[in-house]
Structures are given as structure tokens and as C-alpha cells.
Design a protein around this motif. Sequence first.
Motif, PDB file in Angstrom:
ATOM      1  N   MET A   1       0.841  -1.197   0.000  1.00 35.76           N
ATOM      2  CA  MET A   1       0.000   0.000   0.000  1.00 35.76           C
ATOM      3  C   MET A   1       0.880   1.253   0.000  1.00 35.76           C
ATOM      4  N   THR A   2       0.607   2.172  -0.941  1.00 38.47           N
ATOM      5  CA  THR A   2       1.387   3.387  -1.062  1.00 38.47           C
ATOM      6  C   THR A   2       1.038   4.363   0.062  1.00 38.47           C
ATOM      7  N   VAL A   3       2.070   4.887   0.696  1.00 40.17           N
ATOM      8  CA  VAL A   3       1.883   5.849   1.777  1.00 40.17           C
ATOM      9  C   VAL A   3       1.909   7.247   1.188  1.00 40.17           C
ATOM     10  N   HIS A   4       0.919   8.049   1.541  1.00 39.66           N
ATOM     11  CA  HIS A   4       0.876   9.438   1.076  1.00 39.66           C
ATOM     12  C   HIS A   4       2.078  10.191   1.643  1.00 39.66           C
ATOM     13  N   PRO A   5       2.685  11.095   0.856  1.00 39.75           N
ATOM     14  CA  PRO A   5       3.855  11.843   1.362  1.00 39.75           C
ATOM     15  C   PRO A   5       3.616  12.543   2.693  1.00 39.75           C
ATOM     16  N   VAL A   6       2.383  12.933   2.982  1.00 41.32           N
ATOM     17  CA  VAL A   6       2.080  13.582   4.261  1.00 41.32           C
ATOM     18  C   VAL A   6       2.322  12.633   5.420  1.00 41.32           C
ATOM     19  N   ASP A   7       2.125  11.338   5.190  1.00 37.13           N
ATOM     20  CA  ASP A   7       2.226  10.339   6.262  1.00 37.13           C
ATOM     21  C   ASP A   7       3.558   9.598   6.264  1.00 37.13           C
ATOM     22  N   GLN A   8       4.495  10.009   5.425  1.00 34.04           N
ATOM     23  CA  GLN A   8       5.788   9.337   5.374  1.00 34.04           C
ATOM     24  C   GLN A   8       6.628   9.661   6.601  1.00 34.04           C
ATOM     25  N   ARG A   9       7.279   8.647   7.132  1.00 30.57           N
ATOM     26  CA  ARG A   9       8.180   8.819   8.274  1.00 30.57           C
ATOM     27  C   ARG A   9       9.618   8.819   7.757  1.00 30.57           C
ATOM     28  N   LEU A  10      10.230   9.957   7.731  1.00 28.97           N
ATOM     29  CA  LEU A  10      11.579  10.099   7.219  1.00 28.97           C
ATOM     30  C   LEU A  10      12.599   9.621   8.255  1.00 28.97           C
ATOM     31  N   PRO A  11      13.840   9.341   7.825  1.00 32.37           N
ATOM     32  CA  PRO A  11      14.895   8.978   8.789  1.00 32.37           C
ATOM     33  C   PRO A  11      15.076  10.063   9.846  1.00 32.37           C
ATOM     34  N   ALA A  12      15.559   9.647  11.006  1.00 33.14           N
ATOM     35  CA  ALA A  12      15.664  10.557  12.152  1.00 33.14           C
ATOM     36  C   ALA A  12      16.489  11.797  11.832  1.00 33.14           C
ATOM     37  N   GLY A  13      17.593  11.611  11.112  1.00 32.16           N
ATOM     38  CA  GLY A  13      18.449  12.753  10.780  1.00 32.16           C
ATOM     39  C   GLY A  13      17.722  13.789   9.939  1.00 32.16           C
ATOM     40  N   GLN A  14      16.952  13.324   8.969  1.00 31.47           N
ATOM     41  CA  GLN A  14      16.191  14.251   8.126  1.00 31.47           C
ATOM     42  C   GLN A  14      15.068  14.919   8.909  1.00 31.47           C
ATOM     43  N   LEU A  15      14.418  14.157   9.761  1.00 33.36           N
ATOM     44  CA  LEU A  15      13.364  14.750  10.591  1.00 33.36           C
ATOM     45  C   LEU A  15      13.915  15.899  11.425  1.00 33.36           C
TER      46      LEU A  15
ATOM     47  N   ILE B   1      -1.095  22.460  -1.115  1.00 33.19           N
ATOM     48  CA  ILE B   1       0.343  22.318  -1.338  1.00 33.19           C
ATOM     49  C   ILE B   1       0.787  20.865  -1.237  1.00 33.19           C
ATOM     50  N   VAL B   2       0.238  20.131  -0.268  1.00 32.45           N
ATOM     51  CA  VAL B   2       0.675  18.745  -0.046  1.00 32.45           C
ATOM     52  C   VAL B   2      -0.208  17.745  -0.793  1.00 32.45           C
ATOM     53  N   ASP B   3      -1.122  18.254  -1.608  1.00 38.55           N
ATOM     54  CA  ASP B   3      -1.992  17.398  -2.421  1.00 38.55           C
ATOM     55  C   ASP B   3      -2.878  16.489  -1.563  1.00 38.55           C
ATOM     56  N   ARG B   4      -3.395  17.051  -0.480  1.00 41.03           N
ATOM     57  CA  ARG B   4      -4.394  16.351   0.327  1.00 41.03           C
ATOM     58  C   ARG B   4      -5.510  17.362   0.627  1.00 41.03           C
ATOM     59  N   PRO B   5      -6.455  17.514  -0.312  1.00 42.03           N
ATOM     60  CA  PRO B   5      -7.514  18.522  -0.140  1.00 42.03           C
ATOM     61  C   PRO B   5      -8.222  18.375   1.196  1.00 42.03           C
ATOM     62  N   VAL B   6      -8.524  19.513   1.795  1.00 40.92           N
ATOM     63  CA  VAL B   6      -9.115  19.553   3.131  1.00 40.92           C
ATOM     64  C   VAL B   6     -10.631  19.477   3.033  1.00 40.92           C
TER      65      VAL B   6
ATOM     66  N   VAL C   1       6.951  24.731   3.528  1.00 41.28           N
ATOM     67  CA  VAL C   1       6.477  23.461   2.972  1.00 41.28           C
ATOM     68  C   VAL C   1       6.429  23.544   1.450  1.00 41.28           C
ATOM     69  N   ALA C   2       5.923  24.664   0.937  1.00 45.39           N
ATOM     70  CA  ALA C   2       5.835  24.840  -0.519  1.00 45.39           C
ATOM     71  C   ALA C   2       7.226  24.896  -1.148  1.00 45.39           C
ATOM     72  N   LEU C   3       8.160  25.569  -0.473  1.00 45.17           N
ATOM     73  CA  LEU C   3       9.495  25.761  -1.029  1.00 45.17           C
ATOM     74  C   LEU C   3      10.304  24.469  -1.037  1.00 45.17           C
ATOM     75  N   THR C   4      10.271  23.731   0.060  1.00 44.13           N
ATOM     76  CA  THR C   4      11.102  22.528   0.185  1.00 44.13           C
ATOM     77  C   THR C   4      10.469  21.296  -0.459  1.00 44.13           C
ATOM     78  N   ARG C   5       9.148  21.330  -0.626  1.00 41.37           N
ATOM     79  CA  ARG C   5       8.384  20.178  -1.147  1.00 41.37           C
ATOM     80  C   ARG C   5       8.500  18.954  -0.237  1.00 41.37           C
ATOM     81  N   VAL C   6       8.853  19.184   1.024  1.00 44.52           N
ATOM     82  CA  VAL C   6       8.867  18.121   2.028  1.00 44.52           C
ATOM     83  C   VAL C   6       7.504  18.149   2.720  1.00 44.52           C
ATOM     84  N   ARG C   7       6.681  17.137   2.471  1.00 42.91           N
ATOM     85  CA  ARG C   7       5.280  17.186   2.872  1.00 42.91           C
ATOM     86  C   ARG C   7       4.965  16.395   4.143  1.00 42.91           C
ATOM     87  N   SER C   8       5.925  15.704   4.695  1.00 44.91           N
ATOM     88  CA  SER C   8       5.668  14.851   5.857  1.00 44.91           C
ATOM     89  C   SER C   8       5.240  15.659   7.079  1.00 44.91           C
TER      90      SER C   8
END
Length: 437
Positions: A1-15, A264-269, A306-313
Motif C-alpha cells: 500500500m502506497t503511503v501518502h507523502p504527508v504520512d511518510q516517516r523520514l529517517p531521524a536525521g532528516q526529521l 500544497i501537499v496534495d491532500r484537499p481539506v 512546505v511549498a518551497l522545500t516540497r517536504v510534505r511529511s
Amino acid sequence: MTVHPVDQRLPAGQLLTFGLQHVLAMYAGAVAVPLIVGGAMHLSTADIGYLVNADLLVSGVATLLQCLGVWVFGARLPIMQGCTFAAVTPMVMIGTTGGGLPAGYGAIIVSGLVVVLLAPYFSRLTRFFPPVVTGTIILVIGVSLLPVAVGWAAGGVGTPGFGKPLNLAVAFGVLVLVVLVHRFVPGLLGRIAVLVGIVVGTVAAIPLGLTDFSHVGGSPAIEVTTPFHFGLPTFEPGAIVAFVIVMLVTMTETSGSVLAVGEIVDRPVDTTTLARALRADGLSSLLGGIFNTFPYTAFGQNVGLVALTRVRSRYVVATAGGILVLLGLVPVLGEIVASVPQPVLGGAGIVMFGSVAAGGVRMLKQVSFDGTNNLMIIAVALGIGLVPVAAPTVYAQFPGWFQTIMNSGISAGSIAAVLLNLLFNGVKVNTQPSDLK
């Protein structure tokens, strides 16, 4: 199952890295409200410091609540929370001429509870936010914030060195560095261009005499905020009405920011998500009244990031919330972050706030202009939203409740966009469409 970028858990260093970038982007705005209120009320340096620590702590808790969600609270989107500037005027008025800080905090507690109760009803207004309205609001948010970044770039409005060429040169250097890193550096560094700009700019500012860290270390190692530090709250009707108006304005601002983040994160409210976001605002504000701070809202600064970095998590912003909690508990860390000079923040802020405005323009691409009155809606709402930005004291002769609403360009522009859309698109009339295209 594909995880939406909003729900992705990045590595600790990136977080941690991306989260720190969010904190640095919003820190100056986050502590501005307690500094302004504390100064206007002539509080001691220790009490002002206490307000700042309490603000950071509750801001972090509010951010965690909004990003992670608990029960029916929190949008579960990458939304950073901070004190709303709409609270400054009523808090100062109540604190200096009314019942003091206890009356202000009592009003904040009640108004926060009102927001929790009103959230499911207010959220149903999403049908009044089609792309022409939402895009206009996002554009107003970005353009309204740009003067803040310019003020930072010049050294901070009201400071003795405001507008010095050195300040503007540093800000411009940071701006250029952010752009170049974003354009030419691949991978992680390219996505943290704002953080790179802030860190390099701060280091460069030390030999230029724009900042130093000699004052760091004078605060206690740990300071825990306790409830009702300034006394038990009192509940005065006038103060409560003033803050209920503030919270209605805040709900409008939060709705615009949440809708913007969703796009911006492609998850309409939807209605449910917006209700959860507004409930989180209300609960956070209620906690603010208990823990000696102020009402909370979504921060536009971080929408742009969020818009600039495109990091949506959302976990990145939740990590930023955790960092804020730590800053609130360990004052020395807050002192380090506070040493970032205003011109450095200004250079980065121009990029971030411009990104918000550009996001509004991008959304407006979805809007049809041929044979419609949508251009008129955008033109008038944008103009009304920028009135207090262009002339901050324009409403000084109006009643306090009117100033609370209209002195916020975001709320003024939002209300105008909704009403104009209802006038032109929501009410069917037998007239020919305007020739304005």
C-alpha cells in the motif's frame, strides 16, 4: 500500500534537520507576541522571559496536536502553530486598563472553549471556499507577510540600525545563497536551502557585529512553566467578548492556512479535517490561557517553507513541535536560537513568504476568467486585504472590534473574497457578465 507523502516517516536525521529549519523560520514570529505584550505592560525582564518560554512550550504542544492528532483534535497535516498577532491589542488593553493578566487569561480560556464548540459548524463553510477564494486568500497571506520579511531584512522595525546598508547586504546575501543552494545543490542540502542560508548567514554576521553569543548561558538550565503563574484567571464579560472576536478572526485565518497546506501537499481539506484543525486551535488556546500564554493559529511562515522545500511529511513539522517544547523547557537553547540576527531571517523570509504568494497564483490557474467575474473578486479582495499592510494605522479611529477584524489583512481579505464570491457566483441574477477579463 502506497503511503501518502504527508504520512511518510523520514529517517531521524532528516526529521531533525527539516524540523530545525521550520523552527528557525518561525522563531522570531513565535516570540514576538509575548515580547510585545510583556513590554507594553512593563513586565520585568524575568516575567517577559517566562512568557517567552511558556509561549514556546505551548506552541510546540499545539504543533504536535495539529500534526499528529488526538481523538477529534488536529488536522494531521504539516501545520506549524504559533501565537496569533490578533491577540496583541486586546491583551494589552485588558492587561493595562482592565483586570490585568488574570482577566486576559480567563478570556482566552473561555474563547478557546468557544472555538472547540463552534469548530464543526464553522468548518461547514468550506463550500464557500472554491479555488477563486482559496487562491486569493493564499495570495493575500503571502503578500501580507512579505513586509514582515522586509522589516527583518532592514534590521527589525524600530531598532536604531534599521535600514543600514550592512543589514540589507546580509539579508541579500542570505537570499542569494538560499536561491543558489536550492537551484544547484542536489539531495538533502538542496531541500534545506533555507536552513543553510540561516546558519551560514548567522556565522557571517558574528564578525560583522550583528550578533554574538556572549549572553548565552545566563538562564537556568531547566525552567518548567506552571499553570496560572500570574494568578488565578478572572472572567470579565468585556474581556471575553473581545477575545471571542479575536478567535473568530483566528478561525478565518486558520481555515485559509489549512486549505492552503492541503493544496500544497496534495491532500484537499474536507469539512472533517477543517473541524479537527479548528478544534486543535481552540484546545491550544485554552491551554495557552492556563499556561500563561496566548491564542494559537497556523503560521503562514511555515506554509511557505512546505511549498518551497516540497517536504510534505507531517512528522517533520511534528519534530519541529518537539524542538519547540525543548526550547520552552531549556531556556539556554532558546537563547541560542534567538541569537539569529533579524537580517538573516529577513533574507530567508523573502523566499518563504514569496513562495506562499506564488502558491496562491498557482491555485488561481485553476480559475476560469472568460465570461466570469472572477477577476473582479480577486482584485477587490486582494486590495482590501492589503489595506492594513500598506497603512497599518488606517483603522485607528474605528471601534476596537472593527480593528481586530480589519487590521488583519488575512482575515479582511478572506471575508472580502467569500462575500464577493457569493455576490458574483453564489447568487443567480439575470444580468450579463462583466466585460472585465
